[in-house]
Scaffold this motif. Structure first.
Motif, PDB file in Angstrom:
ATOM      1  N   SER A  33       4.787  -0.836   6.219  1.00  0.00           N
ATOM      2  CA  SER A  33       4.646  -1.598   4.968  1.00  0.00           C
ATOM      3  C   SER A  33       5.359  -2.938   5.069  1.00  0.00           C
ATOM      4  CB  SER A  33       5.212  -0.788   3.796  1.00  0.00           C
ATOM      5  OG  SER A  33       4.445   0.366   3.579  1.00  0.00           O
ATOM      6  N   MET A  38       4.723  -6.696   3.092  1.00  0.00           N
ATOM      7  CA  MET A  38       5.251  -6.227   1.814  1.00  0.00           C
ATOM      8  C   MET A  38       6.749  -6.528   1.768  1.00  0.00           C
ATOM      9  SD  MET A  38       5.130  -2.348   0.268  1.00  0.00           S
ATOM     10  CE  MET A  38       3.418  -2.370  -0.244  1.00  0.00           C
ATOM     11  N   SER A  39       7.206  -7.049   0.664  1.00  0.00           N
ATOM     12  CA  SER A  39       8.635  -7.312   0.527  1.00  0.00           C
ATOM     13  C   SER A  39       9.354  -6.004   0.231  1.00  0.00           C
ATOM     14  CB  SER A  39       8.894  -8.310  -0.603  1.00  0.00           C
ATOM     15  OG  SER A  39       8.633  -7.708  -1.863  1.00  0.00           O
ATOM     16  N   GLU A  40      10.659  -6.010   0.425  1.00  0.00           N
ATOM     17  CA  GLU A  40      11.427  -4.808   0.110  1.00  0.00           C
ATOM     18  C   GLU A  40      11.308  -4.483  -1.377  1.00  0.00           C
ATOM     19  OE1 GLU A  40      15.883  -2.868   0.245  1.00  0.00           O
ATOM     20  OE2 GLU A  40      15.618  -4.914   0.946  1.00  0.00           O
ATOM     21  N   ALA A  41      11.325  -5.496  -2.220  1.00  0.00           N
ATOM     22  CA  ALA A  41      11.194  -5.277  -3.669  1.00  0.00           C
ATOM     23  C   ALA A  41       9.869  -4.589  -3.993  1.00  0.00           C
ATOM     24  CB  ALA A  41      11.322  -6.594  -4.422  1.00  0.00           C
ATOM     25  N   GLU A  42       8.781  -5.031  -3.350  1.00  0.00           N
ATOM     26  CA  GLU A  42       7.475  -4.405  -3.566  1.00  0.00           C
ATOM     27  C   GLU A  42       7.466  -2.966  -3.067  1.00  0.00           C
ATOM     28  OE1 GLU A  42       4.413  -8.175  -3.196  1.00  0.00           O
ATOM     29  OE2 GLU A  42       5.316  -7.382  -1.350  1.00  0.00           O
ATOM     30  N   GLU A  45       9.299  -0.829  -5.442  1.00  0.00           N
ATOM     31  CA  GLU A  45       8.511  -0.649  -6.668  1.00  0.00           C
ATOM     32  C   GLU A  45       7.399   0.389  -6.443  1.00  0.00           C
ATOM     33  OE1 GLU A  45       5.572  -3.365  -9.383  1.00  0.00           O
ATOM     34  OE2 GLU A  45       7.415  -4.298  -8.665  1.00  0.00           O
ATOM     35  N   ASP A  46       6.738   0.314  -5.287  1.00  0.00           N
ATOM     36  CA  ASP A  46       5.661   1.256  -4.973  1.00  0.00           C
ATOM     37  C   ASP A  46       6.183   2.666  -4.685  1.00  0.00           C
ATOM     38  OD1 ASP A  46       3.776  -0.705  -5.307  1.00  0.00           O
ATOM     39  OD2 ASP A  46       3.242  -0.870  -3.188  1.00  0.00           O
TER      40      ASP A  46
END
Length: 77
Positions: A33, A38-42, A45-46
């Motif tokens: 990911s 994908m950012s760590e924040a995303e 969130e996922d």
């Protein structure tokens, strides 16, 4: 960082691939990911079951594994 407290290997879970403790998310899932952009924040969130420290543990696990592979290939050459 104590990787063993966050990453587990259980032959009965995801065919023995290293997973984040208490989940079925593999280290490869997390790294894939992040590698796809994908950012760590995303990611967090996922996958709300993940924490920042668990993402770091996945990175540390991969780094340790890479060091082992480099050491093995150096001793063979």
């Amino acid at each position: 960082m104590d990787i063993q407290s966050r990453i587990t290997i259980n032959p009965a879970v995801r065919f023995g691939k290293p997973c984040v403790r208490g989940t079925r998310l593999t280290v490869g899932d997390v790294l894939g990911s992040l590698a796809s952009g994908m950012s760590e924040a995303e990611l967090l969130e996922d996958f709300p079951q993940l924490s920042h420290d668990e993402v770091l543990a996945c990175l540390a696990y991969a780094a340790d594994r890479e060091r082992c592979l480099v050491t093995l290939s150096s001793s063979v050459a």
